[in-house]
Design a protein around this motif. Structure first.
Motif, mmCIF file in Angstrom:
data_model
loop_
_atom_site.group_PDB
_atom_site.id
_atom_site.type_symbol
_atom_site.label_atom_id
_atom_site.label_comp_id
_atom_site.label_asym_id
_atom_site.label_seq_id
_atom_site.Cartn_x
_atom_site.Cartn_y
_atom_site.Cartn_z
ATOM 1 N N THR A 183 0.840 -1.206 0.000
ATOM 2 C CA THR A 183 0.000 0.000 0.000
ATOM 3 C C THR A 183 0.875 1.255 0.000
ATOM 4 O O THR A 183 2.016 1.240 0.459
ATOM 5 C CB THR A 183 -0.911 0.024 1.243
ATOM 6 N N ASP A 197 -2.836 3.827 -8.447
ATOM 7 C CA ASP A 197 -3.171 3.080 -7.221
ATOM 8 C C ASP A 197 -3.073 3.997 -6.005
ATOM 9 O O ASP A 197 -3.848 3.883 -5.062
ATOM 10 C CB ASP A 197 -2.221 1.880 -7.036
ATOM 11 N N SER A 220 -6.231 6.243 -5.988
ATOM 12 C CA SER A 220 -7.487 5.572 -5.615
ATOM 13 C C SER A 220 -7.442 5.169 -4.142
ATOM 14 O O SER A 220 -8.468 5.232 -3.448
ATOM 15 C CB SER A 220 -7.811 4.402 -6.540
ATOM 16 N N GLU A 221 -6.281 4.813 -3.630
ATOM 17 C CA GLU A 221 -6.175 4.488 -2.200
ATOM 18 C C GLU A 221 -6.491 5.717 -1.334
ATOM 19 O O GLU A 221 -7.225 5.633 -0.350
ATOM 20 C CB GLU A 221 -4.718 4.089 -1.934
ATOM 21 N N LYS A 280 -10.259 6.584 -1.443
ATOM 22 C CA LYS A 280 -11.088 5.702 -0.593
ATOM 23 C C LYS A 280 -10.941 6.094 0.874
ATOM 24 O O LYS A 280 -11.905 6.206 1.611
ATOM 25 C CB LYS A 280 -10.632 4.247 -0.765
ATOM 26 N N ALA A 281 -9.685 6.310 1.304
ATOM 27 C CA ALA A 281 -9.438 6.593 2.727
ATOM 28 C C ALA A 281 -10.081 7.909 3.152
ATOM 29 O O ALA A 281 -10.707 7.984 4.210
ATOM 30 C CB ALA A 281 -7.925 6.637 2.989
#
Ligand code: SF4
Length: 369
Positions: free
Chosen positions: A68, A121, A124-125, A128-129
């Protein structure tokens, strides 16, 4: 400041057409390129050279981040006051070479200058968070495992990050740098969501300890230009270096910094002591025998790091904090990696919890354009 030029570009097979790879190759048409197999990174890392850390910086590897991106800043450990800061790293290692840099120890076995290609990535991470907690104000920085901007003329990541963060109402992106690589930033509108911050030390320390970085004057010129383009600005007096003329050095540095920019649009200022593990001190002594950093009055603290002796450290913090208050009365100040008891001694109070510091740094104290 001299722009970075790698000796060789290494591209992991499958990543040849990633946008950041294409941008870098277009900007460095003469540099030799080699395609390497995924997982070969350890074999490619220089090991047997006299200074393998410096050798690692000369080769640029493009690869994917397979874990991540979003992490909690590691500063909130070992009983130290935390400011709830999050970090994302698109780059590992740095083209510059400060004698006190913790990466010399942290990346000793993995020193290649690595660039992660899967920036989608990361975004998008983050989306979302931050969407999961729309009531919370986040601060996210990219300057943990590298300088945020020193490679921007080559990689152009600001074009991926600034437009993305400009649309997120509950996040501030911090780009932390010792460079003056701001040309690409000037193309975008940050919509009040981006803070560009400079680590500042007096010019004598920049010259003796911060190798390959922009000069003090270049950093301030760059700060002036990004502020005029709509960015918020921040300053980090971290690490604070104790040396015979520290008082006049820091007094002049603060006066110059706050006359170069509009203090009302400075988002925050941090203070932090020089802190080095025993292993980092040994590496710095070996790589930079002329360094002046290891001769002051320092002691080993509970978290295993050497810091300036507490009484002297508190004196430095108090003196510098008072000058900052005078130059920029509205700008919040905080300390990085310090105990609650040092906060009490310097600011007269310690935050009740990490959310207190985060709230202080994200409240709307910065004048809007
Ligand atoms: S600029 Fe920052 S990351 Fe780069 S060498 Fe200096 S301390 Fe390390």
């Amino acid at each position: 400041m001299k722009r970075y030029q790698p000796e060789e570009i290494l591209i992991e097979r499958g990543e040849e057409n990633a946008p950041v790879v294409l941008r870098a190759r277009a900007r460095l048409p003469e540099t030799p390129v080699r395609i390497v197999e995924p997982g070969w990174e350890r074999e490619l890392s220089p090991r047997n050279e006299a200074d393998s850390f410096a050798a690692g910086k000369r080769r640029l590897l493009f690869t994917r981040q397979r874990s991540t991106f979003l992490e909690h800043c590691p500063a909130g450990t070992a009983g130290l006051v935390c400011c709830n800061y999050l970090v994302v790293s698109l780059i590992s290692n740095c083209p510059m070479d400060c004698s006190y840099c913790f990466l010399q120890e942290y990346l000793a076995n993995n020193p290649l200058l690595k660039v992660f290609t899967n920036v989608e990535d990361l975004t998008s991470e983050v989306a979302k968070a931050v969407d999961r907690q729309p009531w919370r104000q986040f601060r996210i920085g990219t300057g943990e495992l590298s300088d945020s901007l020193a490679l921007d003329p080559l990689l152009g990541f600001s074009g991926d990050l600034v437009p993305f963060f400009a649309t997120r109402k509950n996040v501030l992106l911090e780009l932390k740098t010792k460079s003056d690589c701001i040309e690409d930033l000037l193309k975008y509108d940050p919509q009040e969501r981006v803070v560009v911050s400079w680590s500042l030390t007096p010019p004598a320390i920049v010259e003796s300890e911060e190798h390959g970085t922009a000069s003090f004057a270049e950093r301030l010129r760059a700060a002036q230009r990004v502020q005029a383009a709509g960015y918020k600005v921040g300053f980090h007096f971290d690490p604070l270096i104790e040396y015979p003329q520290w008082e006049e050095g820091y007094r002049d540095a603060i006066a110059q910094a706050f006359s170069a920019v509009d203090p009302r649009r400075v988002a925050w200022v941090s203070l932090g002591s020089l802190r080095m593990t025993p292993a980092l001190r040994a590496t710095a002594r070996r790589r930079f025998p002329q360094t002046r950093l290891l001769s002051g009055e320092q002691i080993l603290c509970d978290d295993g790091k050497w810091r300036t002796f507490q009484a002297l450290r508190v004196k430095m913090y108090r003196t510098i904090s008072a000058w900052l208050k005078e130059a920029a009365p509205q700008t919040p100040q905080y300390m990085c990696m310090e105990t609650a008891s040092v906060w009490e001694k310097v600011f007269g109070h310690a935050p009740a919890c990490d959310k207190d510091v985060a709230r202080m740094l994200t409240q709307p104290h910065v004048a809007t354009l």
